[in-house]
Design an enzyme around this catalytic site. Sequence first.
Site, PDB file in Angstrom:
ATOM      1  N   ASP A 174      39.742 -13.856 -52.808  1.00 28.57           N
ATOM      2  CA  ASP A 174      38.997 -14.448 -53.940  1.00 28.57           C
ATOM      3  C   ASP A 174      39.719 -14.216 -55.274  1.00 28.57           C
ATOM      4  O   ASP A 174      39.204 -14.559 -56.335  1.00 28.57           O
ATOM      5  CB  ASP A 174      37.571 -13.881 -54.003  1.00 28.57           C
ATOM      6  CG  ASP A 174      37.554 -12.388 -54.284  1.00 28.57           C
ATOM      7  OD1 ASP A 174      38.651 -11.763 -54.306  1.00 28.57           O
ATOM      8  OD2 ASP A 174      36.463 -11.831 -54.495  1.00 28.57           O
ATOM      9  N   GLU A 212      40.576 -11.240 -56.529  1.00 26.74           N
ATOM     10  CA  GLU A 212      40.361  -9.886 -57.075  1.00 26.74           C
ATOM     11  C   GLU A 212      41.588  -9.006 -56.847  1.00 26.74           C
ATOM     12  O   GLU A 212      42.190  -9.042 -55.776  1.00 26.74           O
ATOM     13  CB  GLU A 212      39.228  -9.209 -56.290  1.00 26.74           C
ATOM     14  CG  GLU A 212      37.950  -9.069 -57.028  1.00 26.74           C
ATOM     15  CD  GLU A 212      36.903  -8.375 -56.178  1.00 26.74           C
ATOM     16  OE1 GLU A 212      37.244  -7.505 -55.356  1.00 26.74           O
ATOM     17  OE2 GLU A 212      35.721  -8.731 -56.339  1.00 26.74           O
ATOM     18  N   ARG A 219      47.217 -14.742 -79.827  1.00 24.39           N
ATOM     19  CA  ARG A 219      47.130 -15.942 -80.676  1.00 24.39           C
ATOM     20  C   ARG A 219      45.690 -16.297 -81.007  1.00 24.39           C
ATOM     21  O   ARG A 219      45.434 -17.066 -81.919  1.00 24.39           O
ATOM     22  CB  ARG A 219      47.826 -17.119 -79.986  1.00 24.39           C
ATOM     23  CG  ARG A 219      49.341 -17.003 -80.022  1.00 24.39           C
ATOM     24  CD  ARG A 219      50.023 -18.180 -79.372  1.00 24.39           C
ATOM     25  NE  ARG A 219      49.826 -18.210 -77.925  1.00 24.39           N
ATOM     26  CZ  ARG A 219      50.362 -19.129 -77.125  1.00 24.39           C
ATOM     27  NH1 ARG A 219      51.105 -20.079 -77.621  1.00 24.39           N
ATOM     28  NH2 ARG A 219      50.163 -19.076 -75.827  1.00 24.39           N
ATOM     29  N   GLN A 220      44.753 -15.708 -80.264  1.00 21.57           N
ATOM     30  CA  GLN A 220      43.331 -15.977 -80.552  1.00 21.57           C
ATOM     31  C   GLN A 220      42.825 -14.903 -81.510  1.00 21.57           C
ATOM     32  O   GLN A 220      41.992 -14.073 -81.182  1.00 21.57           O
ATOM     33  CB  GLN A 220      42.521 -15.994 -79.258  1.00 21.57           C
ATOM     34  CG  GLN A 220      42.941 -17.116 -78.322  1.00 21.57           C
ATOM     35  CD  GLN A 220      42.045 -17.225 -77.112  1.00 21.57           C
ATOM     36  OE1 GLN A 220      40.830 -17.085 -77.189  1.00 21.57           O
ATOM     37  NE2 GLN A 220      42.638 -17.472 -75.963  1.00 21.57           N
ATOM     38  N   ASP A 247      58.215 -22.829 -87.476  1.00 15.80           N
ATOM     39  CA  ASP A 247      57.025 -22.989 -88.327  1.00 15.80           C
ATOM     40  C   ASP A 247      57.020 -21.983 -89.478  1.00 15.80           C
ATOM     41  O   ASP A 247      57.766 -20.993 -89.474  1.00 15.80           O
ATOM     42  CB  ASP A 247      55.735 -22.858 -87.505  1.00 15.80           C
ATOM     43  CG  ASP A 247      55.700 -21.591 -86.672  1.00 15.80           C
ATOM     44  OD1 ASP A 247      56.095 -20.532 -87.183  1.00 15.80           O
ATOM     45  OD2 ASP A 247      55.280 -21.664 -85.499  1.00 15.80           O
ATOM     46  N   LYS A 259      55.641 -27.065 -89.173  1.00 13.65           N
ATOM     47  CA  LYS A 259      55.032 -27.485 -87.903  1.00 13.65           C
ATOM     48  C   LYS A 259      53.521 -27.562 -88.065  1.00 13.65           C
ATOM     49  O   LYS A 259      52.930 -26.707 -88.720  1.00 13.65           O
ATOM     50  CB  LYS A 259      55.389 -26.451 -86.823  1.00 13.65           C
ATOM     51  CG  LYS A 259      54.773 -26.706 -85.462  1.00 13.65           C
ATOM     52  CD  LYS A 259      55.163 -25.623 -84.466  1.00 13.65           C
ATOM     53  CE  LYS A 259      54.084 -24.572 -84.319  1.00 13.65           C
ATOM     54  NZ  LYS A 259      54.414 -23.542 -83.293  1.00 13.65           N
ATOM     55  N   ARG A 288      49.870 -28.182 -85.648  1.00 14.89           N
ATOM     56  CA  ARG A 288      49.347 -28.284 -84.286  1.00 14.89           C
ATOM     57  C   ARG A 288      47.930 -28.824 -84.343  1.00 14.89           C
ATOM     58  O   ARG A 288      47.098 -28.310 -85.111  1.00 14.89           O
ATOM     59  CB  ARG A 288      49.357 -26.907 -83.615  1.00 14.89           C
ATOM     60  CG  ARG A 288      49.034 -26.959 -82.123  1.00 14.89           C
ATOM     61  CD  ARG A 288      48.935 -25.562 -81.539  1.00 14.89           C
ATOM     62  NE  ARG A 288      50.209 -24.870 -81.370  1.00 14.89           N
ATOM     63  CZ  ARG A 288      50.983 -24.984 -80.281  1.00 14.89           C
ATOM     64  NH1 ARG A 288      50.639 -25.773 -79.300  1.00 14.89           N
ATOM     65  NH2 ARG A 288      52.104 -24.289 -80.201  1.00 14.89           N
ATOM     66  N   ASP A 299      61.628 -17.552 -82.440  1.00 17.67           N
ATOM     67  CA  ASP A 299      60.161 -17.602 -82.368  1.00 17.67           C
ATOM     68  C   ASP A 299      59.642 -16.343 -81.685  1.00 17.67           C
ATOM     69  O   ASP A 299      60.403 -15.657 -80.999  1.00 17.67           O
ATOM     70  CB  ASP A 299      59.723 -18.853 -81.579  1.00 17.67           C
ATOM     71  CG  ASP A 299      58.394 -19.410 -82.088  1.00 17.67           C
ATOM     72  OD1 ASP A 299      57.687 -18.686 -82.816  1.00 17.67           O
ATOM     73  OD2 ASP A 299      58.071 -20.558 -81.756  1.00 17.67           O
ATOM     74  N   GLY A 309      56.670 -26.807 -76.330  1.00 17.79           N
ATOM     75  CA  GLY A 309      56.441 -27.923 -77.256  1.00 17.79           C
ATOM     76  C   GLY A 309      57.038 -27.681 -78.642  1.00 17.79           C
ATOM     77  O   GLY A 309      57.676 -28.577 -79.209  1.00 17.79           O
TER      78      GLY A 309
HETATM   79  C1  R5P Z   1      52.872 -20.283 -82.720  1.00 18.20           C
HETATM   80  O1  R5P Z   1      52.533 -20.155 -83.878  1.00 18.20           O
HETATM   81  C2  R5P Z   1      53.857 -19.390 -82.051  1.00 18.20           C
HETATM   82  O2  R5P Z   1      54.620 -18.678 -82.984  1.00 18.20           O
HETATM   83  C3  R5P Z   1      54.767 -20.168 -81.118  1.00 18.20           C
HETATM   84  O3  R5P Z   1      55.568 -21.061 -81.886  1.00 18.20           O
HETATM   85  C4  R5P Z   1      53.981 -20.962 -80.125  1.00 18.20           C
HETATM   86  O4  R5P Z   1      52.959 -20.187 -79.600  1.00 18.20           O
HETATM   87  C5  R5P Z   1      54.857 -21.464 -79.024  1.00 18.20           C
HETATM   88  O5  R5P Z   1      54.073 -22.180 -78.114  1.00 18.20           O
HETATM   89  P1  R5P Z   1      54.601 -23.467 -77.400  1.00 18.20           P
HETATM   90  O6  R5P Z   1      55.877 -23.110 -76.700  1.00 18.20           O
HETATM   91  O7  R5P Z   1      53.500 -23.831 -76.434  1.00 18.20           O
HETATM   92  O8  R5P Z   1      54.799 -24.526 -78.438  1.00 18.20           O
END
Ligand code: R5P
Length: 293
Positions: free
Chosen positions: A37, A39, A94-95, A166, A189, A191, A217, A224
Amino acid sequence: MSDLTVVAGPSSPELAGMVAAHLDAALVQAELRVFSDGESKIRLAGPVGERCIIVQSTHPPTDSHLMQAMMIARKCADAGSKVCAVIPYLAYARQDKAFLEGEVVSIALVAKLLEAAGVSSVVTVDMHSQAGLAHFARIKNISSIPLLAQHAAGMGLARPIAVSPDAGGAARVEEFARLLNTDFVALKKTRDRTTGEVTVDPEIGADVSGRDAILVDDMISSGGSIVKAAGVLKKGGAARVYAMCAHALLIGDAASKIQAAGVQEIVATNSIPGKYARVDLSKALAEAAISLF
Ligand code: R5P
């Protein structure tokens, strides 16, 4: 036995072995069984000392790896150990805010869960934001930038320019450029918060023609951001484009999409095991973890 134990979580056995070697600590494997399952069942293959360093990155399967980290921590804490969790890639970072109404600040919950599991301190790498860090009572956030820059210095780059995909990564790329003794630029950038679709402004803000561009990064997930940024740099006349990051999640066919976008090479740290994990974090992680006891 030594009072210091490194426990190798199922997601990071190699890295754990290297951390243990740096600290001359006993190494204990966390054996994993996964039930039908989904776990996880964890069994520590040996006793743990008074101080315990758990090494477990939380790349996919994210929730399972996170749960396993908590299970190991609980076992060590119940055995009377003081627990430091080394989680080089910390999922949910990221959250760090509710971008849309009704969203959960999940990194705050992760911090509370780890604490409840018996973790007294955390070591992580290039955590996405300061906002996320603020939810942890005791945390060390290591920067991979010096190690990535050191690696880049040996790559034979021609008139390199460091590029952040970004604005959020501007400080990171500035530091990278300083160490590489070159200049930098941060692309613009955006999103779409609902679809996740990424757009990069074609206006670069620097002349990249004939230069090697290094995209820097914190993580590459779907790819993406790097694909769009590489497209803009190529159109701007960049010679070769490289992608460097702390955490190469490279979900699905991200790596081939990045290569198809004209990126010469992907270089990442070993926060996540895999073929792009070329920069070793183990010494920095070991030093940070031991300093937290
Ligand atoms: C976003 O602000 C992060 O710094 C990364 O640029 C992002 O999380 C990369 O995610 P992905 O490869 O899905 O674009």
